[in-house]
Design a protein around this motif. Structure first.
Motif, PDB file in Angstrom:
ATOM      1  N   UNK A   1     -40.673 106.595  25.185  1.00 54.38           N
ATOM      2  CA  UNK A   1     -40.333 106.597  26.460  1.00 54.38           C
ATOM      3  C   UNK A   1     -41.258 106.899  27.483  1.00 54.38           C
ATOM      4  N   UNK A   2     -41.791 108.372  27.374  1.00 52.80           N
ATOM      5  CA  UNK A   2     -42.714 108.564  28.553  1.00 52.80           C
ATOM      6  C   UNK A   2     -44.313 107.730  28.268  1.00 52.80           C
ATOM      7  N   UNK A   3     -44.517 107.387  27.012  1.00 49.60           N
ATOM      8  CA  UNK A   3     -45.656 106.547  26.952  1.00 49.60           C
ATOM      9  C   UNK A   3     -45.435 105.192  27.530  1.00 49.60           C
ATOM     10  N   UNK A   4     -44.415 104.578  27.311  1.00 52.70           N
ATOM     11  CA  UNK A   4     -44.097 103.332  28.035  1.00 52.70           C
ATOM     12  C   UNK A   4     -44.108 103.389  29.416  1.00 52.70           C
ATOM     13  N   UNK A   5     -43.625 104.497  30.111  1.00 50.33           N
ATOM     14  CA  UNK A   5     -43.658 104.633  31.611  1.00 50.33           C
ATOM     15  C   UNK A   5     -45.042 104.575  31.859  1.00 50.33           C
ATOM     16  N   UNK A   6     -45.861 105.469  31.255  1.00 50.06           N
ATOM     17  CA  UNK A   6     -47.033 105.782  31.684  1.00 50.06           C
ATOM     18  C   UNK A   6     -47.879 104.487  31.748  1.00 50.06           C
ATOM     19  N   UNK A   7     -47.565 103.611  30.472  1.00 47.12           N
ATOM     20  CA  UNK A   7     -48.542 102.367  30.496  1.00 47.12           C
ATOM     21  C   UNK A   7     -48.125 101.322  31.611  1.00 47.12           C
ATOM     22  N   UNK A   8     -46.792 101.396  32.012  1.00 53.05           N
ATOM     23  CA  UNK A   8     -46.184 100.533  33.015  1.00 53.05           C
ATOM     24  C   UNK A   8     -46.878 101.001  34.201  1.00 53.05           C
ATOM     25  N   UNK A   9     -47.152 102.330  34.490  1.00 54.94           N
ATOM     26  CA  UNK A   9     -47.574 102.659  35.739  1.00 54.94           C
ATOM     27  C   UNK A   9     -49.013 102.343  36.023  1.00 54.94           C
ATOM     28  N   UNK A  10     -49.784 102.605  34.683  1.00 55.63           N
ATOM     29  CA  UNK A  10     -50.963 102.068  34.395  1.00 55.63           C
ATOM     30  C   UNK A  10     -51.409 100.661  34.757  1.00 55.63           C
ATOM     31  N   UNK A  11     -50.457  99.755  34.400  1.00 51.22           N
ATOM     32  CA  UNK A  11     -50.617  98.401  34.331  1.00 51.22           C
ATOM     33  C   UNK A  11     -50.361  98.043  36.033  1.00 51.22           C
ATOM     34  N   UNK A  12     -49.431  98.773  36.718  1.00 47.55           N
ATOM     35  CA  UNK A  12     -49.174  98.479  38.049  1.00 47.55           C
ATOM     36  C   UNK A  12     -50.323  98.926  38.846  1.00 47.55           C
ATOM     37  N   UNK A  13     -50.943 100.160  38.636  1.00 49.88           N
ATOM     38  CA  UNK A  13     -51.969 100.308  39.376  1.00 49.88           C
ATOM     39  C   UNK A  13     -53.123  99.668  39.325  1.00 49.88           C
ATOM     40  N   UNK A  14     -53.507  99.317  37.847  1.00 52.88           N
ATOM     41  CA  UNK A  14     -54.754  98.169  37.757  1.00 52.88           C
ATOM     42  C   UNK A  14     -54.358  97.079  38.692  1.00 52.88           C
ATOM     43  N   UNK A  15     -53.163  96.259  38.637  1.00 55.60           N
ATOM     44  CA  UNK A  15     -53.112  95.335  39.552  1.00 55.60           C
ATOM     45  C   UNK A  15     -53.211  95.529  40.947  1.00 55.60           C
ATOM     46  N   UNK A  16     -52.695  96.801  41.460  1.00 55.54           N
ATOM     47  CA  UNK A  16     -52.799  97.119  42.957  1.00 55.54           C
ATOM     48  C   UNK A  16     -54.199  97.405  43.350  1.00 55.54           C
ATOM     49  N   UNK A  17     -55.092  97.749  42.378  1.00 64.99           N
ATOM     50  CA  UNK A  17     -56.469  98.109  42.875  1.00 64.99           C
ATOM     51  C   UNK A  17     -57.221  96.712  42.887  1.00 64.99           C
ATOM     52  N   UNK A  18     -56.642  95.685  42.303  1.00 70.50           N
ATOM     53  CA  UNK A  18     -57.323  94.310  42.371  1.00 70.50           C
ATOM     54  C   UNK A  18     -57.199  93.701  43.870  1.00 70.50           C
ATOM     55  N   UNK A  19     -56.102  94.252  44.387  1.00 73.06           N
ATOM     56  CA  UNK A  19     -55.661  93.626  45.687  1.00 73.06           C
ATOM     57  C   UNK A  19     -56.387  94.159  46.922  1.00 73.06           C
ATOM     58  N   UNK A  20     -57.133  95.276  46.436  1.00 67.91           N
ATOM     59  CA  UNK A  20     -57.888  96.173  47.516  1.00 67.91           C
ATOM     60  C   UNK A  20     -59.195  95.083  48.390  1.00 67.91           C
ATOM     61  N   UNK A  21     -58.981  94.507  49.526  1.00 69.36           N
ATOM     62  CA  UNK A  21     -60.086  93.866  49.685  1.00 69.36           C
ATOM     63  C   UNK A  21     -61.289  94.596  50.423  1.00 69.36           C
ATOM     64  N   UNK A  22     -60.969  95.490  50.933  1.00 72.02           N
ATOM     65  CA  UNK A  22     -62.398  96.274  51.801  1.00 72.02           C
ATOM     66  C   UNK A  22     -62.700  97.409  51.020  1.00 72.02           C
ATOM     67  N   UNK A  23     -62.893  97.404  49.617  1.00 71.78           N
ATOM     68  CA  UNK A  23     -63.479  98.502  48.901  1.00 71.78           C
ATOM     69  C   UNK A  23     -64.928  98.431  48.964  1.00 71.78           C
ATOM     70  N   UNK A  24     -65.642  99.443  48.954  1.00 68.37           N
ATOM     71  CA  UNK A  24     -66.924  99.467  48.715  1.00 68.37           C
ATOM     72  C   UNK A  24     -67.280  99.225  47.470  1.00 68.37           C
ATOM     73  N   UNK A  25     -68.689  98.690  47.319  1.00 66.76           N
ATOM     74  CA  UNK A  25     -69.229  98.673  45.910  1.00 66.76           C
ATOM     75  C   UNK A  25     -69.072 100.270  44.973  1.00 66.76           C
ATOM     76  N   UNK A  26     -69.308 100.933  45.595  1.00 57.77           N
ATOM     77  CA  UNK A  26     -69.074 102.411  45.038  1.00 57.77           C
ATOM     78  C   UNK A  26     -67.747 102.694  44.445  1.00 57.77           C
TER      79      UNK A  26
END
Length: 71
Positions: A1-26
């Motif tokens: 149960x906890x692992x699936x929630x962590x995986x779900x949150x990780x996937x959400x975070x990965x998608x969110x980071x892709x939408x950041x438009x003004x992130x520096x190269x660093x």
């Protein structure tokens, strides 16, 4: 149960980071390195063989992964 929630949150975070438009190269390199550590584990020196002489983008990405592997 906890692992699936962590995986779900990780996937959400990965998608969110892709939408950041003004992130520096660093910031993008840090995100890449953290993603690789989380999904593939610490950097393996054998990966250096995959970097072409003029493949600077891959070199910077792998360097970030390597640096963040010591966390």
């Amino acid at each position: 149960m906890v692992d699936s929630k962590i995986n779900e949150l990780f996937e959400i975070a990965c998608e969110e980071i892709k939408s950041v438009k003004n992130a520096s190269n660093e910031d993008k390199l840090k995100a890449y390195g953290l993603f690789k550590v989380a999904t593939e584990g610490p950097y393996n020196i054998e990966k250096d063989k995959e970097i072409g002489f003029f493949d600077y983008e891959k070199k910077y990405k792998y360097d970030s992964w390597k640096k963040l592997s010591i966390l």
